[in-house]
Scaffold this active site. Sequence first.
Site, PDB file in Angstrom:
ATOM      1  N   HIS A 154       0.835  -1.202   0.000  1.00 24.09           N
ATOM      2  CA  HIS A 154       0.000   0.000   0.000  1.00 24.09           C
ATOM      3  C   HIS A 154       0.867   1.247   0.000  1.00 24.09           C
ATOM      4  O   HIS A 154       1.934   1.285   0.622  1.00 24.09           O
ATOM      5  CB  HIS A 154      -0.971   0.014   1.179  1.00 24.09           C
ATOM      6  N   HIS A 186       0.902   5.255   0.871  1.00 31.69           N
ATOM      7  CA  HIS A 186       0.237   6.352   1.573  1.00 31.69           C
ATOM      8  C   HIS A 186       0.336   7.636   0.744  1.00 31.69           C
ATOM      9  O   HIS A 186       1.430   7.982   0.284  1.00 31.69           O
ATOM     10  CB  HIS A 186       0.935   6.648   2.911  1.00 31.69           C
TER      11      HIS A 186
END
Lengths: 137, 137
Positions: free
Chosen positions: B98, B100
């Site tokens: 992931h 950010h």
Amino acid sequence: MENCIFCKIIKGEIPCYKVYENDMVLAFLDINPVNEGHVLVIPKKHHRDIFEIEEEYLCEVVKTAKKISLKMREYGIDGVNIFQANTEAGEQTVFHYHMHVIPRKKDDGINFSREMLRHLKKMDPDQFESMRKALEI
Amino acid sequence: MENCIFCKIIKGEIPCYKVYENDMVLAFLDINPVNEGHVLVIPKKHHRDIFEIEEEYLCEVVKTAKKISLKMREYGIDGVNIFQANTEAGEQTVFHYHMHVIPRKKDDGINFSREMLRHLKKMDPDQFESMRKALEI
């Protein structure tokens, strides 16, 4: 771009410790390393930041960051952080887009999470939903 | 992947505040936001980290991070940080890749640079050159 230190590095007017280069990107050691082997990846065409960088350069930068991460792992590091700053408010200091690839070792003491946790914002479901709508693409 | 919270979000088994989606990626609000509007971009196919993620997914993730940054700027933020953690040693906590996208405001008090400066390593030219050789691709 004139007076851009990274453009000067690309042109060879300022030396660097180069680890990778192709037609579109250059990767070299950060001379202020957070950990030994800290690398910066930059597009060879001047773009100021994430708002400006063309998609083909952006992809090439991140693919290079992955290549370097794999090479770092081969060398023996335990993890990697990718960090990238945009605008002065976002702590950018050199205004030529650059992606940090920071090698991590177990228990090296670096703690980005602490800085993040320190600033956690409390939001209720209505605030989340209103923010979601504001940012929806 | 079973027991992966982000895979469950992708399948709709856990709700999220979705801001963008296409065939390859999903972007949604982080429920532990560092700043209001903090977004996570994830590939829809499970990849653990930067070492594992396929290039086409990686490009789609970073292109989405750019789209979201532009939308944030339209909304009125002053800057953006991109942060991405890999392996436990690299402070990764959810083991589905992931990225950010953290919106920044002038004087919001967040200070990633301080954490980086605190750990600066002194290296002489020989050490740089030896590291350069070790990481050269």
